[in-house]
Design an enzyme around this catalytic site. Structure first.
Site, PDB file in Angstrom:
ATOM      1  N   TYR A  81      17.484 -18.002  -5.324  1.00 30.15           N
ATOM      2  CA  TYR A  81      17.353 -18.022  -6.781  1.00 30.15           C
ATOM      3  C   TYR A  81      16.171 -17.150  -7.162  1.00 30.15           C
ATOM      4  O   TYR A  81      15.095 -17.281  -6.593  1.00 30.15           O
ATOM      5  CB  TYR A  81      17.130 -19.457  -7.270  1.00 30.15           C
ATOM      6  CG  TYR A  81      16.876 -19.567  -8.759  1.00 30.15           C
ATOM      7  CD1 TYR A  81      17.870 -19.245  -9.681  1.00 30.15           C
ATOM      8  CD2 TYR A  81      15.644 -19.996  -9.252  1.00 30.15           C
ATOM      9  CE1 TYR A  81      17.653 -19.350 -11.052  1.00 30.15           C
ATOM     10  CE2 TYR A  81      15.414 -20.112 -10.618  1.00 30.15           C
ATOM     11  CZ  TYR A  81      16.417 -19.782 -11.510  1.00 30.15           C
ATOM     12  OH  TYR A  81      16.184 -19.897 -12.870  1.00 30.15           O
TER      13      TYR A  81
ATOM     14  N   ASP B 162      10.694 -12.185  -3.036  1.00 34.03           N
ATOM     15  CA  ASP B 162      10.486 -13.130  -4.126  1.00 34.03           C
ATOM     16  C   ASP B 162       9.714 -14.310  -3.555  1.00 34.03           C
ATOM     17  O   ASP B 162      10.277 -15.189  -2.902  1.00 34.03           O
ATOM     18  CB  ASP B 162      11.831 -13.567  -4.712  1.00 34.03           C
ATOM     19  CG  ASP B 162      11.643 -14.556  -5.864  1.00 34.03           C
ATOM     20  OD1 ASP B 162      10.497 -15.010  -6.086  1.00 34.03           O
ATOM     21  OD2 ASP B 162      12.648 -14.880  -6.527  1.00 34.03           O
TER      22      ASP B 162
ATOM     23  N   LYS C  74       4.700 -19.822 -10.373  1.00 33.53           N
ATOM     24  CA  LYS C  74       4.367 -21.198 -10.014  1.00 33.53           C
ATOM     25  C   LYS C  74       2.883 -21.416  -9.688  1.00 33.53           C
ATOM     26  O   LYS C  74       2.105 -21.602 -10.607  1.00 33.53           O
ATOM     27  CB  LYS C  74       5.306 -21.668  -8.904  1.00 33.53           C
ATOM     28  CG  LYS C  74       6.785 -21.617  -9.397  1.00 33.53           C
ATOM     29  CD  LYS C  74       7.766 -22.372  -8.562  1.00 33.53           C
ATOM     30  CE  LYS C  74       9.106 -22.510  -9.261  1.00 33.53           C
ATOM     31  NZ  LYS C  74      10.120 -21.514  -8.927  1.00 33.53           N
TER      32      LYS C  74
HETATM   33  C1  LIG Z   1      11.157 -20.750  -9.766  1.00 30.81           C
HETATM   34  C2  LIG Z   1      11.580 -19.473  -9.150  1.00 30.81           C
HETATM   35  C3  LIG Z   1      11.821 -18.314  -9.929  1.00 30.81           C
HETATM   36  C4  LIG Z   1      11.787 -18.341 -11.425  1.00 30.81           C
HETATM   37  O1  LIG Z   1      10.532 -18.651 -11.929  1.00 30.81           O
HETATM   38  P1  LIG Z   1      10.436 -19.269 -13.419  1.00 30.81           P
HETATM   39  O2  LIG Z   1       8.971 -19.355 -13.663  1.00 30.81           O
HETATM   40  O3  LIG Z   1      11.142 -20.566 -13.387  1.00 30.81           O
HETATM   41  O4  LIG Z   1      11.109 -18.285 -14.328  1.00 30.81           O
HETATM   42  C5  LIG Z   1      12.129 -17.146  -9.271  1.00 30.81           C
HETATM   43  N1  LIG Z   1      12.210 -17.091  -7.933  1.00 30.81           N
HETATM   44  C6  LIG Z   1      11.988 -18.163  -7.160  1.00 30.81           C
HETATM   45  C7  LIG Z   1      12.061 -18.036  -5.673  1.00 30.81           C
HETATM   46  C8  LIG Z   1      11.697 -19.396  -7.747  1.00 30.81           C
HETATM   47  O5  LIG Z   1      11.539 -20.470  -6.961  1.00 30.81           O
END
Ligand SMILES: *Cc1c(COP(=O)(O)O)cnc(C)c1O
Length: 435
Positions: free
Chosen positions: A147, A242, A270
């Site tokens: 994701y 990511d 995060k």
């Molecule tokens: C949470 C997450 C996102 C998106 O971040 P948001 O602050 O919710 O937009 C993207 N990539 C990864 C791996 C994530 O865990």
């Protein structure tokens, strides 16, 4: 064993549903996957959350990562309080932005230059645009179950929220755009090579969660990640890690430090805001300089680098650098998970576990999953029964088998022992039957 009353949460959810789609501002919070009523919280401290009915929970979500040093850490609270007095936003540069940039660069050397944004989604979205602008190519490869935020191009086989609701991808994403995104099985070198060889002439970027936290907790295999690095380098395509979730969660230098693989660009989020809304992306200077105003690829944000968020982020990053809690987190996560596994196995319930630093996962399966198809096959009924029982008993694990677990520096022996004692009672009561 406790069975918390959650009457206020039930009433609050009922009202919220009249005001917001599904009653929430982010889908996984609705507890649909386990058919539960979400808990509404009022405050948090250390390893604990307190809900609207005044129940106490040991929190293993930690706001999906940022609460790695515990909720309401005094250093972070005072950094934010101090900044509030000085102003909450200027719409102009501050030295606070350079403080965060310097701290991140120090921990993640592949980030030569960085830009702050307001969410992980913004970060990954812009890495894709930048990769396309820099390479002059269009196509991207991602992996099933990874994701990367709700970016149009990346909502293809996107794990957690999307998988939780059984949507293969989302309506509203034009097929004309989706056709540039290719998704292959995670940890599957052959499938990747097949697609790579087919589209490499127009391949702008490969984006991957090197340690995936959105199909449950599934680390990438080292030779798989190495292959991504070798092929993208050879093809002048951009490798994007990511690390929105794994960054400052698995180690100070992220997954790239653990695997010793250097991506071209990294997306963060995060943890780096200390609990305030922040994202960032950075990487090779040559690529980052392609970004406006130094280069032609446009990106902007009115509240980007917000002083409150930068103050919170600086305080948390400084704490992490000073205390480097990752070994201790992993040790405590191991005690928790090995304990849970022993209890499950004793009762004949298949259970597999994994953890790195402050992230962990458990699955109701004999073998650890290696990709999202494996996770899909793990037992839904037991998971849902177990999760509902845990939450009603004050143990707050992520309410979907497609989400990871998080432990903080404030989860000590007492919290872990209490968790194990509760898990034991839940198993004794029975979790294997359909309710
Ligand atoms: C949470 C997450 C996102 C998106 O971040 P948001 O602050 O919710 O937009 C993207 N990539 C990864 C791996 C994530 O865990």
């Amino acid at each position: 064993m406790k069975h918390n009353k959650i009457d206020k949460s039930i009433a609050l959810f009922k009202e919220a549903k009249t005001l917001m789609p599904g009653g929430v501002n982010s889908p996984v919070r609705a507890f649909k996957n386990i058919n539960g009523n979400p808990i509404f919280f009022e405050r948090a401290s250390g390893a604990y959350l307190y809900d609207a009915d005044h129940n106490e929970y040991i929190d293993y979500i930690g706001s999906w990562g940022p609460m790695i040093m515990g909720h309401s850490h005094p250093d972070i609270v005072s950094a934010i309080k101090n900044q509030v007095e000085l102003g909450t936003s200027y719409g102009a540069p501050t030295s606070l932005e350079s403080d965060v940039a310097r701290l991140i660069k120090k921990c993640i050397p592949s980030i030569e230059k960085i830009r702050m944004v307001n969410s992980g989604t913004e970060a990954t979205m812009t890495t894709i645009r930048l990769a396309r602008g820099f390479t002059g190519r269009n196509k991207i490869i991602k992996f099933d179950g990874c994701y990367h935020g709700h970016v149009d191009s990346l909502l293809i086989k996107a794990g957690s929220g999307v998988a939780t609701f059984g949507l293969p991808d989302s309506p509203g994403v034009p097929a004309d755009l989706a056709k540039y995104t290719f998704s292959c099985e995670y940890n599957n070198k052959e499938q990747f090579l097949e697609i790579y060889n087919e589209i490499k002439d127009d391949l702008a970027a490969v984006i991957v969660e090197p340690i995936a936290g959105n199909m449950g907790f599934v680390p990438g295999n080292e030779d798989f990640l190495k292959l991504l690095r070798e092929t993208t380098s050879a093809n002048n395509s951009i490798l994007i890690f990511d690390e929105v979730m794994s960054g400052f969660r698995v180690s100070l230098g992220g997954a790239q430090e653990i695997y010793n693989i250097t991506p071209d660009l990294t997306a963060l989020g995060k943890v780096i805001g200390g609990g305030l809304p922040v994202g960032a992306f950075g990487g090779k200077e040559e690529i980052m300089n392609y970004l406006a105003p130094s280069g032609p690829v446009y990106q902007a944000g009115t509240l980007s680098g917000n002083p409150l968020a930068m103050a919170g982020g600086t305080a948390l990053l400084q704490l992490l650098i000073k205390e480097n809690p990752f070994k201790e987190l992993e040790k405590n996560a191991s005690v928790l998970l090995e304990g849970m596994k022993a209890l499950m196995i004793e009762s004949g319930i298949p259970f597999s576990i994994n953890r790195i630093g402050g992230m962990f996962g458990f699955f109701f399966s004999e073998e650890l999953p290696n990709n999202i198809n494996d996770v899909a096959k793990t037992d839904d009924v037991i998971f849902s029964n177990f999760l509902n029982s845990c939450i009603r008993s004050g143990i707050y694990f992520a309410p979907s088998k497609y989400e990871a677990g998080f432990i903080s520096a404030m989860h000590k022996d007492e919290e872990i022992n209490r968790t194990l004692e509760t898990v034991k009672q839940i198993i004794q009561k029975g979790i294997t039957n359909e309710i």
